[in-house]
Design a protein around this motif. Structure first.
Motif, PDB file in Angstrom:
ATOM      1  N   ASN A 123       0.847  -1.195   0.000  1.00  0.00           N
ATOM      2  CA  ASN A 123       0.000   0.000   0.000  1.00  0.00           C
ATOM      3  C   ASN A 123       0.891   1.256   0.000  1.00  0.00           C
ATOM      4  N   SER A 124       0.639   2.144  -0.961  1.00  0.00           N
ATOM      5  CA  SER A 124       1.479   3.352  -1.112  1.00  0.00           C
ATOM      6  C   SER A 124       1.493   4.203   0.141  1.00  0.00           C
ATOM      7  N   MET A 125       0.353   4.263   0.839  1.00  0.00           N
ATOM      8  CA  MET A 125       0.271   5.137   2.008  1.00  0.00           C
ATOM      9  C   MET A 125       1.048   4.581   3.200  1.00  0.00           C
ATOM     10  N   VAL A 126       1.428   3.318   3.114  1.00  0.00           N
ATOM     11  CA  VAL A 126       2.223   2.723   4.189  1.00  0.00           C
ATOM     12  C   VAL A 126       3.717   2.776   3.832  1.00  0.00           C
ATOM     13  N   VAL A 127       4.077   2.275   2.645  1.00  0.00           N
ATOM     14  CA  VAL A 127       5.514   2.264   2.316  1.00  0.00           C
ATOM     15  C   VAL A 127       6.041   3.662   2.015  1.00  0.00           C
ATOM     16  N   GLY A 128       5.149   4.574   1.650  1.00  0.00           N
ATOM     17  CA  GLY A 128       5.583   5.945   1.403  1.00  0.00           C
ATOM     18  C   GLY A 128       6.152   6.619   2.646  1.00  0.00           C
ATOM     19  N   LEU A 129       5.819   6.098   3.806  1.00  0.00           N
ATOM     20  CA  LEU A 129       6.346   6.676   5.053  1.00  0.00           C
ATOM     21  C   LEU A 129       7.859   6.582   5.111  1.00  0.00           C
ATOM     22  N   SER A 130       8.411   5.621   4.374  1.00  0.00           N
ATOM     23  CA  SER A 130       9.854   5.407   4.373  1.00  0.00           C
ATOM     24  C   SER A 130      10.464   6.030   3.112  1.00  0.00           C
ATOM     25  N   PRO A 131      11.559   6.770   3.247  1.00  0.00           N
ATOM     26  CA  PRO A 131      12.172   7.380   2.062  1.00  0.00           C
ATOM     27  C   PRO A 131      12.484   6.306   1.007  1.00  0.00           C
ATOM     28  N   GLY A 132      12.150   6.603  -0.243  1.00  0.00           N
ATOM     29  CA  GLY A 132      12.430   5.658  -1.320  1.00  0.00           C
ATOM     30  C   GLY A 132      11.565   4.418  -1.265  1.00  0.00           C
ATOM     31  N   LEU A 133      10.489   4.453  -0.509  1.00  0.00           N
ATOM     32  CA  LEU A 133       9.572   3.309  -0.341  1.00  0.00           C
ATOM     33  C   LEU A 133      10.330   2.074   0.144  1.00  0.00           C
ATOM     34  N   GLU A 134      11.395   2.298   0.882  1.00  0.00           N
ATOM     35  CA  GLU A 134      12.270   1.188   1.256  1.00  0.00           C
ATOM     36  C   GLU A 134      11.656   0.342   2.370  1.00  0.00           C
ATOM     37  N   THR A 135      11.786  -0.969   2.232  1.00  0.00           N
ATOM     38  CA  THR A 135      11.492  -1.861   3.350  1.00  0.00           C
ATOM     39  C   THR A 135      12.707  -2.755   3.546  1.00  0.00           C
ATOM     40  N   VAL A 136      12.910  -3.236   4.764  1.00  0.00           N
ATOM     41  CA  VAL A 136      13.976  -4.227   4.985  1.00  0.00           C
ATOM     42  C   VAL A 136      13.310  -5.546   5.338  1.00  0.00           C
ATOM     43  N   SER A 137      13.911  -6.633   4.871  1.00  0.00           N
ATOM     44  CA  SER A 137      13.249  -7.930   5.012  1.00  0.00           C
ATOM     45  C   SER A 137      13.959  -8.866   5.991  1.00  0.00           C
ATOM     46  N   ARG A 138      15.046  -8.415   6.599  1.00  0.00           N
ATOM     47  CA  ARG A 138      15.725  -9.252   7.596  1.00  0.00           C
ATOM     48  C   ARG A 138      15.960  -8.399   8.846  1.00  0.00           C
ATOM     49  N   THR A 139      15.704  -8.979   9.993  1.00  0.00           N
ATOM     50  CA  THR A 139      15.847  -8.193  11.227  1.00  0.00           C
ATOM     51  C   THR A 139      17.272  -7.657  11.367  1.00  0.00           C
ATOM     52  N   GLN A 140      18.256  -8.459  10.948  1.00  0.00           N
ATOM     53  CA  GLN A 140      19.645  -8.005  11.129  1.00  0.00           C
ATOM     54  C   GLN A 140      19.985  -6.793  10.259  1.00  0.00           C
ATOM     55  N   ASP A 141      19.137  -6.507   9.257  1.00  0.00           N
ATOM     56  CA  ASP A 141      19.392  -5.340   8.402  1.00  0.00           C
ATOM     57  C   ASP A 141      18.726  -4.066   8.945  1.00  0.00           C
ATOM     58  N   ILE A 142      17.970  -4.206  10.025  1.00  0.00           N
ATOM     59  CA  ILE A 142      17.233  -3.041  10.547  1.00  0.00           C
ATOM     60  C   ILE A 142      18.178  -1.908  10.989  1.00  0.00           C
ATOM     61  N   PRO A 143      19.270  -2.208  11.731  1.00  0.00           N
ATOM     62  CA  PRO A 143      20.139  -1.087  12.136  1.00  0.00           C
ATOM     63  C   PRO A 143      20.686  -0.286  10.948  1.00  0.00           C
ATOM     64  N   ALA A 144      21.106  -0.988   9.892  1.00  0.00           N
ATOM     65  CA  ALA A 144      21.621  -0.269   8.719  1.00  0.00           C
ATOM     66  C   ALA A 144      20.504   0.542   8.058  1.00  0.00           C
ATOM     67  N   GLY A 145      19.301  -0.042   8.007  1.00  0.00           N
ATOM     68  CA  GLY A 145      18.158   0.674   7.435  1.00  0.00           C
ATOM     69  C   GLY A 145      17.832   1.912   8.238  1.00  0.00           C
ATOM     70  N   LEU A 146      17.975   1.793   9.542  1.00  0.00           N
ATOM     71  CA  LEU A 146      17.683   2.941  10.416  1.00  0.00           C
ATOM     72  C   LEU A 146      18.697   4.061  10.187  1.00  0.00           C
ATOM     73  N   GLU A 147      19.937   3.686  10.001  1.00  0.00           N
ATOM     74  CA  GLU A 147      20.947   4.724   9.733  1.00  0.00           C
ATOM     75  C   GLU A 147      20.667   5.433   8.403  1.00  0.00           C
ATOM     76  N   ARG A 148      20.258   4.653   7.384  1.00  0.00           N
ATOM     77  CA  ARG A 148      19.916   5.276   6.097  1.00  0.00           C
ATOM     78  C   ARG A 148      18.734   6.222   6.267  1.00  0.00           C
ATOM     79  N   ALA A 149      17.735   5.782   7.056  1.00  0.00           N
ATOM     80  CA  ALA A 149      16.554   6.630   7.275  1.00  0.00           C
ATOM     81  C   ALA A 149      16.936   7.914   7.999  1.00  0.00           C
ATOM     82  N   CYS A 150      17.835   7.801   8.981  1.00  0.00           N
ATOM     83  CA  CYS A 150      18.271   9.001   9.713  1.00  0.00           C
ATOM     84  C   CYS A 150      18.908  10.000   8.750  1.00  0.00           C
ATOM     85  N   ASN A 151      19.702   9.499   7.812  1.00  0.00           N
ATOM     86  CA  ASN A 151      20.323  10.391   6.832  1.00  0.00           C
ATOM     87  C   ASN A 151      19.269  11.038   5.942  1.00  0.00           C
TER      88      ASN A 151
END
Lengths: 210, 214
Positions: A123-151
């Motif tokens: 759903n566009s209104m959900v993934v749009g909350l994240s820059p670039g419509l990005e989602t991460v699919s592995r828990t271990q990738d969450i910290p790196a995803g969070l750093e990208r989001a902070c930037n």
């Protein structure tokens, strides 16, 4: 700017049965291993204690829990991870993530679920909350995803900043949530015996009113 | 920031089957008949141009993936721009087996920006234990809650005429918006202007085509 090891991350994940709780705790552990503190409503807030509450307090305590979660998202936490696993995304988690977005908090969407609604798209209104419509699919990738989001959310995002300057429904709710959190911190649930926990719940219910 | 004219109401809710499309159209009609402007995504947003092709055969083509991503981003951006910059209030249709997640997102953004919210729900479903999610219960308690579409104008009246201080248009949080939010609003503004020029190309809604345009 929010960087690794600074600030608290709000973990918004569906918490309706045991395995969902374990998955949320896994997300929490990954974040803490990455240097962040984490806030999980059922572990740290009121949600997990409502089952112990006398029935006559439930209405007031639900109001208090809503205020507490709103306060944590708007002021208490600095960023947010939302899990949208499930047949449909959990509506409470979507609400929390969208509130974080509106308040300028960096956020990461975690999804490890084969189901999508539109030709493989979420759903566009959900993934749009994240820059670039990005989602991460592995828990271990969450910290790196969070750093990208902070930037992507910009350097003006400071640890401990945000909040609302005006009264009104949001400001009142945040203020009420702050009082609830201060009361919980003064008489933490962890150390209390069940009887005392009910006393604490009664205090909080009295504080917010019905 | 646009000049203040009639208050503009964002009509938020599910729009994925004929019943939902019709109900959202009815909400917008009631809002407009009461003298307000309305933004209805299925009629005024990117959704009006893309919903007919959702889950079509072409949508599975890998080569179209960048187009789909662009349209998804544009859909989100226009709707956020409308909530943040154009609309004064949001009406959320919470009917459904579960509340529409897009509508939940829009409601939370409006709440986060200090916009008044009206929640409409006339279904009896409230989750497994008869209650809705804690966050939605919470926001319902501090919003105008109505159980009939015809009661929406009275709720809007209480918001716009009954209060001494009329809600301000625009983003009302004291804190500055994030770079992501600003980018989204700016992109949404440009796409919204483009949609305004392309309005004559807007197709009918295939879900309710036999009944005419929505």
């Amino acid at each position: 700017m929010v960087t690794r090891g600074e600030g608290t991350v709000y973990v918004a994940a569906p918490l309706r049965f045991g395995e969902q709780m374990k998955e949320a705790l896994r997300i929490s552990e990954v974040l803490e291993a990455g240097g962040w503190k984490s806030y999980l409503s059922r572990r740290d807030g009121l949600e997990g204690r409502l089952g112990r509450a006398p029935a006559e307090l439930l209405g007031a305590l639900e109001k208090a829990a809503f205020a507490l979660e709103t306060f944590q998202i708007v002021e208490g936490c600095d960023s947010l991870v939302v899990s949208i696993n499930g047949r449909v995304p959990d509506e409470g988690c979507v609400f929390k993530a969208s509130l974080a977005f509106a308040c300028g908090k960096p956020l990461v969407i975690y999804k490890r679920d084969h189901r999508t609604v539109f030709n493989g798209m979420n759903n566009s209104m959900v993934v749009g909350l994240s820059p670039g419509l990005e989602t991460v699919s592995r828990t271990q990738d969450i910290p790196a995803g969070l750093e990208r989001a902070c930037n992507a959310f910009g350097a003006e995002v400071e640890v401990g900043c945000r909040g609302v300057g005006e009264k009104g429904p949001l400001g009142d709710t945040v203020e009420r949530g702050r009082l609830v959190w201060e009361r919980i911190e003064r008489g933490g649930f962890q150390a209390e015996k069940p009887g005392l926990a009910v006393g604490l719940l009664r205090d909080i219910a009295d504080m917010v009113g019905s | 920031m646009p000049e203040r004219g009639k208050p503009k109401i964002y009509c938020s809710g599910p729009l994925f089957c004929p019943e939902e499309v019709r109900e959202m159209s009815e909400i917008a009609r009631v809002v407009e008949d009461a003298g307000y402007d309305a933004f209805l995504p299925q009629r005024d947003g990117v959704e009006a141009f893309v919903m007919n092709s959702v889950n079509g055969v072409a949508g599975d083509l890998f080569v179209l993936r960048p187009v789909k991503r662009f349209l998804s981003r544009a859909t989100f951006a226009v709707d956020i721009y409308q909530i943040a910059r154009e609309c004064d209030c949001l009406v959320f249709n919470m009917n459904g087996r579960v509340p529409d997640e897009g509508g939940v997102a829009e409601t939370a953004v409006a709440f986060g920006l200090g916009k008044p919210v009206v929640i409409y729900a006339d279904d009896s479903w409230g989750g497994m234990d008869g209650r809705r999610d804690l966050m939605l219960e919470g926001v319902s308690r501090i919003s105008e809650l109505v159980d009939e579409i015809d009661r929406i104008p009275a709720a809007l009246y209480r918001i716009f005429e009954g209060h001494a201080a009329r809600p301000a248009r625009g983003a009302d949080t004291a804190a500055p918006l994030s770079a992501h939010m600003e980018d989204t609003i700016d992109f949404g503004r440009r796409v919204n202007a483009f949609l305004g020029m392309m309005g004559f190309l807007r197709p009918g809604n295939a879900l309710v085509d036999e009944e005419g345009r929505t």
